[in-house]
Scaffold this motif. Sequence first.
Motif, PDB file in Angstrom:
ATOM      1  N   ALA A  82       0.829  -1.206   0.000  1.00  0.00           N
ATOM      2  CA  ALA A  82       0.000   0.000   0.000  1.00  0.00           C
ATOM      3  C   ALA A  82       0.864   1.256   0.000  1.00  0.00           C
ATOM      4  O   ALA A  82       0.567   2.239  -0.696  1.00  0.00           O
ATOM      5  N   ALA A  83       1.937   1.233   0.779  1.00  0.00           N
ATOM      6  CA  ALA A  83       2.851   2.381   0.810  1.00  0.00           C
ATOM      7  C   ALA A  83       3.503   2.583  -0.556  1.00  0.00           C
ATOM      8  O   ALA A  83       3.639   3.716  -1.035  1.00  0.00           O
ATOM      9  N   ALA A  84       3.876   1.491  -1.195  1.00  0.00           N
ATOM     10  CA  ALA A  84       4.466   1.571  -2.532  1.00  0.00           C
ATOM     11  C   ALA A  84       3.461   2.150  -3.523  1.00  0.00           C
ATOM     12  O   ALA A  84       3.821   2.963  -4.394  1.00  0.00           O
ATOM     13  N   LEU A  85       2.219   1.738  -3.417  1.00  0.00           N
ATOM     14  CA  LEU A  85       1.177   2.254  -4.305  1.00  0.00           C
ATOM     15  C   LEU A  85       1.001   3.758  -4.125  1.00  0.00           C
ATOM     16  O   LEU A  85       0.865   4.493  -5.104  1.00  0.00           O
ATOM     17  N   ARG A  86       1.025   4.241  -2.889  1.00  0.00           N
ATOM     18  CA  ARG A  86       0.897   5.684  -2.654  1.00  0.00           C
ATOM     19  C   ARG A  86       2.018   6.443  -3.365  1.00  0.00           C
ATOM     20  O   ARG A  86       1.789   7.489  -3.974  1.00  0.00           O
ATOM     21  N   HIS A  87       3.225   5.904  -3.277  1.00  0.00           N
ATOM     22  CA  HIS A  87       4.353   6.566  -3.935  1.00  0.00           C
ATOM     23  C   HIS A  87       4.155   6.572  -5.452  1.00  0.00           C
ATOM     24  O   HIS A  87       4.395   7.595  -6.115  1.00  0.00           O
ATOM     25  N   TRP A  88       3.720   5.434  -6.007  1.00  0.00           N
ATOM     26  CA  TRP A  88       3.521   5.380  -7.452  1.00  0.00           C
ATOM     27  C   TRP A  88       2.438   6.355  -7.902  1.00  0.00           C
ATOM     28  O   TRP A  88       2.589   7.022  -8.936  1.00  0.00           O
ATOM     29  N   LEU A  89       1.362   6.484  -7.146  1.00  0.00           N
ATOM     30  CA  LEU A  89       0.303   7.412  -7.521  1.00  0.00           C
ATOM     31  C   LEU A  89       0.788   8.857  -7.481  1.00  0.00           C
ATOM     32  O   LEU A  89       0.346   9.688  -8.278  1.00  0.00           O
ATOM     33  N   ARG A  90       1.715   9.168  -6.588  1.00  0.00           N
ATOM     34  CA  ARG A  90       2.315  10.513  -6.614  1.00  0.00           C
ATOM     35  C   ARG A  90       3.107  10.705  -7.904  1.00  0.00           C
ATOM     36  O   ARG A  90       3.090  11.781  -8.508  1.00  0.00           O
ATOM     37  N   MET A  91       3.818   9.658  -8.311  1.00  0.00           N
ATOM     38  CA  MET A  91       4.552   9.722  -9.577  1.00  0.00           C
ATOM     39  C   MET A  91       3.593   9.916 -10.745  1.00  0.00           C
ATOM     40  O   MET A  91       3.856  10.713 -11.660  1.00  0.00           O
ATOM     41  N   VAL A  92       2.483   9.193 -10.722  1.00  0.00           N
ATOM     42  CA  VAL A  92       1.486   9.287 -11.786  1.00  0.00           C
ATOM     43  C   VAL A  92       0.926  10.706 -11.866  1.00  0.00           C
ATOM     44  O   VAL A  92       0.767  11.272 -12.954  1.00  0.00           O
ATOM     45  N   ALA A  93       0.619  11.286 -10.712  1.00  0.00           N
ATOM     46  CA  ALA A  93       0.019  12.625 -10.677  1.00  0.00           C
ATOM     47  C   ALA A  93       0.933  13.675 -11.300  1.00  0.00           C
ATOM     48  O   ALA A  93       0.458  14.658 -11.884  1.00  0.00           O
ATOM     49  N   GLU A  94       2.242  13.463 -11.186  1.00  0.00           N
ATOM     50  CA  GLU A  94       3.205  14.454 -11.676  1.00  0.00           C
ATOM     51  C   GLU A  94       3.730  14.135 -13.067  1.00  0.00           C
ATOM     52  O   GLU A  94       4.499  14.915 -13.633  1.00  0.00           O
ATOM     53  N   ALA A  95       3.317  13.016 -13.644  1.00  0.00           N
ATOM     54  CA  ALA A  95       3.897  12.551 -14.903  1.00  0.00           C
ATOM     55  C   ALA A  95       3.268  13.232 -16.111  1.00  0.00           C
ATOM     56  O   ALA A  95       2.063  13.487 -16.153  1.00  0.00           O
ATOM     57  N   SER A  96       4.113  13.512 -17.109  1.00  0.00           N
ATOM     58  CA  SER A  96       3.609  13.920 -18.421  1.00  0.00           C
ATOM     59  C   SER A  96       3.081  12.690 -19.134  1.00  0.00           C
ATOM     60  O   SER A  96       3.303  11.553 -18.700  1.00  0.00           O
ATOM     61  N   ASP A  97       2.398  12.904 -20.253  1.00  0.00           N
ATOM     62  CA  ASP A  97       1.881  11.759 -21.006  1.00  0.00           C
ATOM     63  C   ASP A  97       3.016  10.837 -21.457  1.00  0.00           C
ATOM     64  O   ASP A  97       2.883   9.614 -21.426  1.00  0.00           O
ATOM     65  N   GLU A  98       4.139  11.431 -21.871  1.00  0.00           N
ATOM     66  CA  GLU A  98       5.274  10.626 -22.310  1.00  0.00           C
ATOM     67  C   GLU A  98       5.852   9.824 -21.146  1.00  0.00           C
ATOM     68  O   GLU A  98       6.152   8.631 -21.290  1.00  0.00           O
ATOM     69  N   GLN A  99       6.005  10.456 -19.993  1.00  0.00           N
ATOM     70  CA  GLN A  99       6.512   9.752 -18.817  1.00  0.00           C
ATOM     71  C   GLN A  99       5.556   8.652 -18.388  1.00  0.00           C
ATOM     72  O   GLN A  99       5.985   7.568 -17.986  1.00  0.00           O
ATOM     73  N   LEU A 100       4.267   8.939 -18.491  1.00  0.00           N
ATOM     74  CA  LEU A 100       3.261   7.960 -18.078  1.00  0.00           C
ATOM     75  C   LEU A 100       3.333   6.698 -18.934  1.00  0.00           C
ATOM     76  O   LEU A 100       3.214   5.580 -18.413  1.00  0.00           O
ATOM     77  N   ALA A 101       3.567   6.874 -20.223  1.00  0.00           N
ATOM     78  CA  ALA A 101       3.673   5.715 -21.110  1.00  0.00           C
ATOM     79  C   ALA A 101       4.824   4.815 -20.686  1.00  0.00           C
ATOM     80  O   ALA A 101       4.718   3.585 -20.732  1.00  0.00           O
ATOM     81  N   ARG A 102       5.934   5.416 -20.238  1.00  0.00           N
ATOM     82  CA  ARG A 102       7.083   4.620 -19.811  1.00  0.00           C
ATOM     83  C   ARG A 102       6.861   3.958 -18.460  1.00  0.00           C
ATOM     84  O   ARG A 102       7.584   3.029 -18.092  1.00  0.00           O
ATOM     85  N   MET A 103       5.853   4.438 -17.723  1.00  0.00           N
ATOM     86  CA  MET A 103       5.587   3.899 -16.393  1.00  0.00           C
ATOM     87  C   MET A 103       4.553   2.774 -16.380  1.00  0.00           C
ATOM     88  O   MET A 103       4.223   2.253 -15.319  1.00  0.00           O
ATOM     89  N   MET A 104       4.066   2.368 -17.543  1.00  0.00           N
ATOM     90  CA  MET A 104       2.979   1.404 -17.549  1.00  0.00           C
ATOM     91  C   MET A 104       3.411   0.030 -17.058  1.00  0.00           C
ATOM     92  O   MET A 104       2.585  -0.764 -16.603  1.00  0.00           O
ATOM     93  N   VAL A 105       4.704  -0.276 -17.129  1.00  0.00           N
ATOM     94  CA  VAL A 105       5.157  -1.546 -16.565  1.00  0.00           C
ATOM     95  C   VAL A 105       4.927  -1.558 -15.048  1.00  0.00           C
ATOM     96  O   VAL A 105       4.673  -2.621 -14.464  1.00  0.00           O
ATOM     97  N   LEU A 106       4.958  -0.387 -14.424  1.00  0.00           N
ATOM     98  CA  LEU A 106       4.680  -0.304 -12.985  1.00  0.00           C
ATOM     99  C   LEU A 106       3.195  -0.527 -12.713  1.00  0.00           C
ATOM    100  O   LEU A 106       2.826  -1.088 -11.678  1.00  0.00           O
ATOM    101  N   PHE A 107       2.349  -0.098 -13.627  1.00  0.00           N
ATOM    102  CA  PHE A 107       0.925  -0.423 -13.507  1.00  0.00           C
ATOM    103  C   PHE A 107       0.768  -1.939 -13.465  1.00  0.00           C
ATOM    104  O   PHE A 107      -0.002  -2.480 -12.661  1.00  0.00           O
TER     105      PHE A 107
END
Length: 270
Positions: free
Chosen positions: A31-56
């Motif tokens: 759960a703590a890891a998920l909170r951190h990832w959601l903070r990353m998601v909130a700050e990500a550009s569309d390009e950054q978000l595409a690279r983060m989908m493996v974390l999804f």
Amino acid sequence: MDTSDPREQDAAAFDAVTTGFYRDRDAQLAAAALRHWLRMVAEASDEQLARMMVLFYVFARVSQTDAASRDAFTPILRGYAAPHAELAQRLLEVAEDPSFPNAISIPIQGPEGLDLLWAEFFVTGEAAPVERIFATLDGDDRMRMRLEAWLRESPLFGGSKRRATAAELAAAGLVVDLERKIIVTTGDLDCVCFQIAERRVPIFKMLPFEIAPADFTSLGIKGSAIWSLRLNARSHEKVAAICRVESQRPGGPGRRLAAEPSPDAPPFAL
């Protein structure tokens, strides 16, 4: 993860979960890891978000394989109202979605496909995704086939140019015998070329033929497979054990390279 800053705690949990949830299937850590990832998601550009989908994929598989973590995720995801909220909603749905793809059955179309297989291993600790990574080393040796075709050519002119090319290749670590029309260097030349390129030697400009995009993709998959296997074997005994077995199985010669120690490098991260 003993720190007074909750965000630092979440960041430490994120590192632990995304590099080896199988080691400690702790729902609160997840759960703590998920909170951190959601903070990353909130700050990500569309390009950054595409690279983060493996974390999804990581968090989706944690949710699917661990009921306690899934329950811990639910209030966090339902309360998420920042940018890209559709991802939080999708994570809520994943646990009950039989159509969500497993990395083991997804075609590997590029090196990014290996990242999904590593994500599957980091969540489950199972051998199957690592074995599938090894299987990519059994594919055709495209560079060898292309170089053999070049050696078989019998041009009327250009002998001096061919000798210069052969000398340049030999200096880079890829030896051919023009007289016997054979490749002296052993092993999988896709992997050899990848390793030469890692030394910042422009091997692909030296080769006497044009490299097709499909060749580059195949070569990149093999090279990335060896690099990631050797690197993860340093920090995951399960991976090291699989490497010891799989590197000795029949298949592509690139398998042998996975048993070699990796050079000093940072830990593998998704």
